[in-house]
Design an enzyme around this catalytic site. Structure first.
Site, PDB file in Angstrom:
ATOM      1  N   TYR A  53       0.838  -1.201   0.000  1.00 24.47           N
ATOM      2  CA  TYR A  53       0.000   0.000   0.000  1.00 24.47           C
ATOM      3  C   TYR A  53       0.875   1.254   0.000  1.00 24.47           C
ATOM      4  CZ  TYR A  53      -4.310  -2.577   0.912  1.00 24.47           C
ATOM      5  OH  TYR A  53      -5.392  -3.411   0.797  1.00 24.47           O
TER       6      TYR A  53
ATOM      7  N   GLY B  89       5.674   1.734  -5.010  1.00 26.07           N
ATOM      8  CA  GLY B  89       5.153   0.364  -5.058  1.00 26.07           C
ATOM      9  C   GLY B  89       6.199  -0.588  -5.635  1.00 26.07           C
TER      10      GLY B  89
ATOM     11  N   ASN C 288     -10.210  -4.718  -8.013  1.00 25.11           N
ATOM     12  CA  ASN C 288      -9.126  -3.759  -7.771  1.00 25.11           C
ATOM     13  C   ASN C 288      -8.239  -3.703  -9.029  1.00 25.11           C
ATOM     14  OD1 ASN C 288      -7.179  -2.057  -6.757  1.00 25.11           O
ATOM     15  ND2 ASN C 288      -6.786  -3.239  -4.893  1.00 25.11           N
TER      16      ASN C 288
ATOM     17  N   TYR D  34       0.408  -5.309 -10.652  1.00 29.67           N
ATOM     18  CA  TYR D  34       1.035  -6.625 -10.508  1.00 29.67           C
ATOM     19  C   TYR D  34       1.371  -7.235 -11.866  1.00 29.67           C
ATOM     20  CZ  TYR D  34      -0.234  -6.517  -5.558  1.00 29.67           C
ATOM     21  OH  TYR D  34      -0.346  -6.187  -4.235  1.00 29.67           O
TER      22      TYR D  34
HETATM   23  C1  LIG Z   1      -0.794  -0.723  -6.468  1.00 29.53           C
HETATM   24  C2  LIG Z   1       0.183   0.309  -5.908  1.00 29.53           C
HETATM   25  C3  LIG Z   1       0.926  -0.309  -4.708  1.00 29.53           C
HETATM   26  C4  LIG Z   1       1.208   0.699  -6.990  1.00 29.53           C
HETATM   27  O1  LIG Z   1       2.161   1.556  -6.390  1.00 29.53           O
HETATM   28  P1  LIG Z   1       2.785   2.799  -7.190  1.00 29.53           P
HETATM   29  O2  LIG Z   1       3.873   3.361  -6.341  1.00 29.53           O
HETATM   30  O3  LIG Z   1       1.712   3.737  -7.590  1.00 29.53           O
HETATM   31  O4  LIG Z   1       3.375   2.086  -8.507  1.00 29.53           O
HETATM   32  P2  LIG Z   1       4.770   2.414  -9.204  1.00 29.53           P
HETATM   33  O5  LIG Z   1       4.899   3.885  -9.420  1.00 29.53           O
HETATM   34  O6  LIG Z   1       5.883   1.746  -8.450  1.00 29.53           O
HETATM   35  O7  LIG Z   1       4.582   1.689 -10.591  1.00 29.53           O
HETATM   36  C5  LIG Z   1       5.432   0.641 -11.062  1.00 29.53           C
HETATM   37  C6  LIG Z   1       4.992   0.300 -12.480  1.00 29.53           C
HETATM   38  O8  LIG Z   1       3.644  -0.162 -12.458  1.00 29.53           O
HETATM   39  C7  LIG Z   1       2.839   0.669 -13.300  1.00 29.53           C
HETATM   40  N1  LIG Z   1       1.549   0.904 -12.662  1.00 29.53           N
HETATM   41  C8  LIG Z   1       1.314   1.277 -11.387  1.00 29.53           C
HETATM   42  N2  LIG Z   1      -0.009   1.435 -11.192  1.00 29.53           N
HETATM   43  C9  LIG Z   1      -0.584   1.184 -12.405  1.00 29.53           C
HETATM   44  C10 LIG Z   1      -1.916   1.201 -12.874  1.00 29.53           C
HETATM   45  N3  LIG Z   1      -2.917   1.513 -12.078  1.00 29.53           N
HETATM   46  N4  LIG Z   1      -2.157   0.895 -14.174  1.00 29.53           N
HETATM   47  C11 LIG Z   1      -1.138   0.584 -15.007  1.00 29.53           C
HETATM   48  N5  LIG Z   1       0.154   0.544 -14.628  1.00 29.53           N
HETATM   49  C12 LIG Z   1       0.415   0.839 -13.338  1.00 29.53           C
HETATM   50  C13 LIG Z   1       3.601   1.981 -13.426  1.00 29.53           C
HETATM   51  O9  LIG Z   1       3.272   2.666 -14.595  1.00 29.53           O
HETATM   52  C14 LIG Z   1       5.020   1.524 -13.406  1.00 29.53           C
HETATM   53  O10 LIG Z   1       5.402   1.075 -14.690  1.00 29.53           O
HETATM   54  P3  LIG Z   1       6.571   1.821 -15.507  1.00 29.53           P
HETATM   55  O11 LIG Z   1       7.827   1.450 -14.772  1.00 29.53           O
HETATM   56  O12 LIG Z   1       6.513   1.248 -16.883  1.00 29.53           O
HETATM   57  O13 LIG Z   1       6.260   3.278 -15.439  1.00 29.53           O
HETATM   58  C15 LIG Z   1      -0.547   1.626  -5.476  1.00 29.53           C
HETATM   59  O14 LIG Z   1      -1.333   2.060  -6.557  1.00 29.53           O
HETATM   60  C16 LIG Z   1      -1.437   1.453  -4.262  1.00 29.53           C
HETATM   61  O15 LIG Z   1      -0.985   1.601  -3.129  1.00 29.53           O
HETATM   62  N6  LIG Z   1      -2.726   1.191  -4.478  1.00 29.53           N
HETATM   63  C17 LIG Z   1      -3.683   1.106  -3.414  1.00 29.53           C
HETATM   64  C18 LIG Z   1      -3.477  -0.087  -2.538  1.00 29.53           C
HETATM   65  C19 LIG Z   1      -3.710  -1.399  -3.246  1.00 29.53           C
HETATM   66  O16 LIG Z   1      -4.675  -1.574  -3.976  1.00 29.53           O
HETATM   67  N7  LIG Z   1      -2.799  -2.346  -2.974  1.00 29.53           N
HETATM   68  C20 LIG Z   1      -2.900  -3.677  -3.466  1.00 29.53           C
HETATM   69  C21 LIG Z   1      -3.784  -4.439  -2.579  1.00 29.53           C
HETATM   70  S1  LIG Z   1      -3.730  -6.141  -3.024  1.00 29.53           S
END
Ligand SMILES: CC(C)(COP(=O)(O)OP(=O)(O)OC[C@H]1O[C@@H](n2cnc3c(N)ncnc32)[C@H](O)[C@@H]1OP(=O)(O)O)[C@@H](O)C(=O)NCCC(=O)NCCS
Length: 157
Positions: A98, A109, A136, A143
């Site tokens: 998260y 993330g 989600n 992922y």
């Molecule tokens: C899912 C989550 C952890 C991703 O973290 P983040 O810091 O925003 O992601 P990052 O910036 O590290 O992204 C890494 C890669 O994933 C991609 N990515 C991240 N979110 C994305 C999305 N929603 N759609 C498409 N690609 C995505 C990014 O573009 C990046 O790719 P790139 O290197 O080609 O640019 C964050 O959105 C989050 O905390 N969400 C809410 C909590 C949640 O749902 N957790 C999972 C519960 S199971």
């Protein structure tokens, strides 16, 4: 963005862990739930007693993502019998990743995910798995981007 530190959470940081857990869960799921249901879930899942037990569990670990000493995200991984479903001693579960909404899209993330993979390699796990709510979509895309399914193959080959 300035450098992000990924650091194991210790028992003295229990309250900070509770705060980030509740805040990120609320940001992620409050639009899909009633306030009453959210509060019930938050109080049960992220109570101090429950988090304390989880922090003390030798088969689980929490990591904070910190920016200038401010907690902006966290990771929870489970091993062996503490995994929530598959209880394979050769696997590792990513139970929670998260990041605060304000910091989405800044590779936080990715750093937390990399930490989970580093732990899996250290423990010589055969594979890493996780459960995600089918609605989600954001997390599922993240992922997919992290190529978790391909890593499963790499680890088992
Ligand atoms: C899912 C989550 C952890 C991703 O973290 P983040 O810091 O925003 O992601 P990052 O910036 O590290 O992204 C890494 C890669 O994933 C991609 N990515 C991240 N979110 C994305 C999305 N929603 N759609 C498409 N690609 C995505 C990014 O573009 C990046 O790719 P790139 O290197 O080609 O640019 C964050 O959105 C989050 O905390 N969400 C809410 C909590 C949640 O749902 N957790 C999972 C519960 S199971």
């Amino acid at each position: 963005m300035e450098s992000i530190e990924i650091r194991k959470v210790t028992i003295v940081e229990l309250e900070e862990l509770q705060k980030i857990s509740k805040l990120t869960f609320t940001e992620t799921f409050s639009s899909d739930n009633t306030e009453e249901n959210m509060n019930l879930y938050l109080d049960k899942t992220f109570s101090i007693e429950k988090l304390k037990t989880e922090l003390a569990d030798k088969n689980a670990a929490f990591y904070f993502a910190l920016l200038d000493n401010k907690v902006i995200g966290y990771l929870k991984v489970n091993f062996e019998s503490s995994q929530t479903e598959i209880k394979d001693e050769n696997s590792i579960e990513i139970e929670r990743i998260y990041v605060l909404k304000e910091f989405h899209g800044k590779k936080v993330g990715q750093l937390l995910y990399n930490k989970a993979i580093e732990i899996a390699k250290q423990k010589m796990a055969n594979y890493v798995w996780l459960g995600v709510w089918e609605m989600n979509y954001k997390a599922i895309r993240f992922y997919q981007k992290m190529d978790l399914w391909r890593l499963i193959n790499i680890f088992s080959s």
